[in-house]
Design a protein around this motif. Structure first.
Motif, mmCIF file in Angstrom:
data_model
loop_
_atom_site.group_PDB
_atom_site.id
_atom_site.type_symbol
_atom_site.label_atom_id
_atom_site.label_comp_id
_atom_site.label_asym_id
_atom_site.label_seq_id
_atom_site.Cartn_x
_atom_site.Cartn_y
_atom_site.Cartn_z
ATOM 1 N N ARG A 131 0.823 -1.226 0.000
ATOM 2 C CA ARG A 131 0.000 0.000 0.000
ATOM 3 C C ARG A 131 0.845 1.257 0.000
ATOM 4 N NH1 ARG A 131 -5.332 -0.057 3.604
ATOM 5 N NH2 ARG A 131 -5.690 1.770 2.297
ATOM 6 N N ASN A 132 2.059 1.148 0.558
ATOM 7 C CA ASN A 132 2.963 2.296 0.605
ATOM 8 C C ASN A 132 4.003 2.258 -0.517
ATOM 9 O OD1 ASN A 132 2.313 4.000 3.107
ATOM 10 N ND2 ASN A 132 2.174 1.911 3.858
ATOM 11 N N LYS A 133 3.756 1.389 -1.496
ATOM 12 C CA LYS A 133 4.607 1.282 -2.694
ATOM 13 C C LYS A 133 6.078 1.029 -2.373
ATOM 14 C CE LYS A 133 1.642 4.333 -5.495
ATOM 15 N NZ LYS A 133 0.697 4.763 -4.437
ATOM 16 N N LYS A 134 6.336 0.210 -1.351
ATOM 17 C CA LYS A 134 7.713 -0.130 -0.998
ATOM 18 C C LYS A 134 8.143 -1.346 -1.807
ATOM 19 C CE LYS A 134 8.319 3.017 2.087
ATOM 20 N NZ LYS A 134 9.324 4.067 1.906
ATOM 21 N N PRO A 135 9.239 -1.247 -2.563
ATOM 22 C CA PRO A 135 9.707 -2.420 -3.297
ATOM 23 C C PRO A 135 9.969 -3.574 -2.336
ATOM 24 C CG PRO A 135 10.974 -0.456 -3.906
ATOM 25 C CD PRO A 135 10.118 -0.082 -2.736
ATOM 26 N N ASN A 136 9.431 -4.749 -2.676
ATOM 27 C CA ASN A 136 9.508 -5.890 -1.777
ATOM 28 C C ASN A 136 9.978 -7.116 -2.552
ATOM 29 O OD1 ASN A 136 9.151 -7.740 0.270
ATOM 30 N ND2 ASN A 136 6.942 -7.476 0.446
ATOM 31 N N VAL A 137 11.040 -7.741 -2.065
ATOM 32 C CA VAL A 137 11.598 -8.944 -2.686
ATOM 33 C C VAL A 137 11.264 -10.128 -1.778
ATOM 34 C CG1 VAL A 137 13.686 -10.073 -3.548
ATOM 35 C CG2 VAL A 137 13.487 -7.564 -3.657
ATOM 36 N N VAL A 138 10.453 -11.040 -2.291
ATOM 37 C CA VAL A 138 10.017 -12.197 -1.510
ATOM 38 C C VAL A 138 10.879 -13.411 -1.856
ATOM 39 C CG1 VAL A 138 8.091 -13.807 -1.133
ATOM 40 C CG2 VAL A 138 7.640 -11.350 -1.335
ATOM 41 N N ILE A 139 11.320 -14.141 -0.821
ATOM 42 C CA ILE A 139 12.112 -15.355 -1.047
ATOM 43 C C ILE A 139 11.192 -16.468 -1.548
ATOM 44 C CG2 ILE A 139 13.598 -17.111 0.002
ATOM 45 C CD1 ILE A 139 14.964 -14.386 -0.128
ATOM 46 N N GLU A 140 11.550 -17.027 -2.695
ATOM 47 C CA GLU A 140 10.748 -18.076 -3.343
ATOM 48 C C GLU A 140 11.003 -19.440 -2.715
ATOM 49 O OE1 GLU A 140 11.203 -18.141 -7.678
ATOM 50 O OE2 GLU A 140 11.811 -16.037 -7.583
ATOM 51 N N GLY A 141 10.018 -20.308 -2.836
ATOM 52 C CA GLY A 141 10.196 -21.717 -2.470
ATOM 53 C C GLY A 141 10.109 -22.018 -0.992
ATOM 54 N N ILE A 142 9.559 -21.110 -0.217
ATOM 55 C CA ILE A 142 9.398 -21.367 1.221
ATOM 56 C C ILE A 142 7.930 -21.612 1.546
ATOM 57 C CG2 ILE A 142 9.508 -20.274 3.522
ATOM 58 C CD1 ILE A 142 12.200 -19.036 2.552
ATOM 59 N N ASN A 143 7.060 -20.821 0.905
ATOM 60 C CA ASN A 143 5.626 -20.928 1.149
ATOM 61 C C ASN A 143 4.885 -20.679 -0.162
ATOM 62 O OD1 ASN A 143 2.905 -20.212 1.717
ATOM 63 N ND2 ASN A 143 3.433 -19.617 3.795
ATOM 64 N N PRO A 144 4.128 -21.692 -0.641
ATOM 65 C CA PRO A 144 3.432 -21.562 -1.929
ATOM 66 C C PRO A 144 2.465 -20.372 -1.980
ATOM 67 C CG PRO A 144 2.893 -23.672 -0.852
ATOM 68 C CD PRO A 144 3.940 -23.011 -0.018
ATOM 69 N N ASP A 145 1.892 -20.003 -0.840
ATOM 70 C CA ASP A 145 0.974 -18.849 -0.821
ATOM 71 C C ASP A 145 1.722 -17.556 -1.134
ATOM 72 O OD1 ASP A 145 -1.303 -20.366 -0.168
ATOM 73 O OD2 ASP A 145 -0.729 -20.376 1.937
ATOM 74 N N TYR A 146 2.936 -17.446 -0.640
ATOM 75 C CA TYR A 146 3.756 -16.258 -0.917
ATOM 76 C C TYR A 146 4.292 -16.306 -2.345
ATOM 77 C CZ TYR A 146 3.914 -14.568 3.932
ATOM 78 O OH TYR A 146 3.600 -14.050 5.163
ATOM 79 N N ASP A 147 4.604 -17.525 -2.836
ATOM 80 C CA ASP A 147 5.114 -17.663 -4.202
ATOM 81 C C ASP A 147 4.127 -17.084 -5.210
ATOM 82 O OD1 ASP A 147 7.418 -18.836 -3.261
ATOM 83 O OD2 ASP A 147 6.868 -20.886 -3.831
#
Length: 184
Positions: A131-147
């Motif tokens: 919502r605050n337009k902060k660039p966010n890098v999510v680590i893949e392969g830990i949780n399918p919902d986040y993937d």
């Protein structure tokens, strides 16, 4: 010819992820979460970034520990009580909020964020970062919902795409690059 030098600030990078109580149940995944958190902290510190976390246990503590291993600066937002953050925190930012304090005191201070998937608390932080337009890098392969979030928008407003990374090195490189873009 005196050219005005732009004030060079250190980048402030957030690391969000599960507290110990929110760790993945699978031992292998849990081990990966812990190793990645510490490595991300080390790499960020080596890049000269200031590391922002919630300041408590789990990923927050390990990322801060990694940063301190490489003489980095760490900031934590442990809530309303001085001295309760983990021992790797240099600067405590206190708020009158006990739950979700990083949402209010941490996210807006970050130039970019690296997220290690956790539970609902981490997910709430991901939404506020979005919502605050902060660039966010999510680590893949830990949780399918986040993937599923990676390379996608969280809603129809299409504020900012969520980035993905498979390794701590890739995550830190992306986060630093995205953060620097803000100052170009």
């Amino acid at each position: 010819s005196s050219s005005m030098e732009k004030l060079s600030r250190k980048l402030q990078i957030g690391v969000m992820g599960p507290a110990v109580t929110e760790y993945p149940r699978d031992p292998k995944t849990k081990k990966k979460v812990c190793a990645f958190a510490e490595k991300i902290g080390e790499l960020l510190a080596q890049q000269g970034a200031i590391i922002f976390t919630g300041g408590m246990d789990g990923v927050m503590e390990l990322a801060s520990k990694g940063a301190k291993n490489k003489n980095g600066i760490t900031v934590g937002t442990p809530g309303r009580t001085r001295g309760i953050s983990n021992r790797y925190i240099d600067i405590e930012v206190l708020t009158p909020i006990d739950v979700g304090d990083f949402i209010f005191a941490g996210i807006l201070s970050c130039d970019a964020i690296i997220t290690i998937p956790g539970g609902a608390g981490t997910l709430a932080e991901v939404c506020i970062a979005y919502r605050n337009k902060k660039p966010n890098v999510v680590i893949e392969g830990i949780n399918p919902d986040y993937d599923k979030l990676i390379n996608n928008y969280l809603d129809e407003s299409k504020q900012i795409v969520t980035y993905g990374a498979k390794t701590p090195k890739e995550a830190v490189e992306k986060a630093i690059k995205l953060a620097k873009k803000l100052y170009e």
